[in-house]
Scaffold this motif. Sequence first.
Motif: not given
Length: 275
Positions: A267-275
């Motif tokens: 989730s951290v990866l997604y929020q910082h780089r993919l959202s």
Amino acid sequence: MPAMWAEIQQLINRFPGKVGIWLENLHSHEHYAHNPDWRVLAASTIKLPMLCYALSTGVDLRKRLEVKPETVAGGSGVLKELSPGLSLPLLDLLTLMIVVSDNTATNVVLDYFGHKEPFNAYYRAQGWRNTYSAGMLSLPDERPDPRRVKGEASTVSAEDLGLLLKRLWHGELLSPEATQTALSILSRQQMTFFLRYLPADLDDLEEGKAPFKLYSKSGEIRQCRHDAGILAKDNLAYSLVVLTETELDPRFHPDHPAVLLIGKIASVLYQHRLS
């Protein structure tokens, strides 16, 4: 990546056990690692390099293989519950090996290619120093694998799986056709931990409604929970490998602390780089 990694590091610091991580932008090749060389019990993540070896051979995937009694395993999967004498195309067995982590399908594949030796030779040739297949999975005590050395276990590391995923994504590991087959199978895994906090579920992925694509293979045994895969959206793709070991909770359940950790890191990866 510093802010994102600081958040991930906080999660690692709070986890009651050991963690290995490989996280990489598959286009810029910027990456971060935590205990990347840690050789950990593989659980079912060993099925990811096994899939790559099988597809690298160029064997006819339509070839039907018998599910022999000596390959029937406990643990995850459905083949153990079906009638004796079944035979399936190799492609179906590879699909079962990944999508529902079928241990019997894995053993049939291992047996067909000549047991662990050709798999391990392939891993060495690829430079995966910490990846090792010990033999058949989850056989009962009264019917052990006669070719498995007592005390040996299958192992992986975060770096090995991360490098595998990068080469697979860029078409450097397998032929174009085999690459597409591998990614297609990995996109249909039904047992991933990465989805726990992401804005989609398995139905969204299957129906093409998710705002991202996920290609992954998880694994779990009593003391370990792992997931390894690629999160992709538009022109961005990241590999993420999270390997864990803890003695805190041996039960298999969806709120296991390692399961939550893996989901939060994704989730951290997604929020910082993919959202």
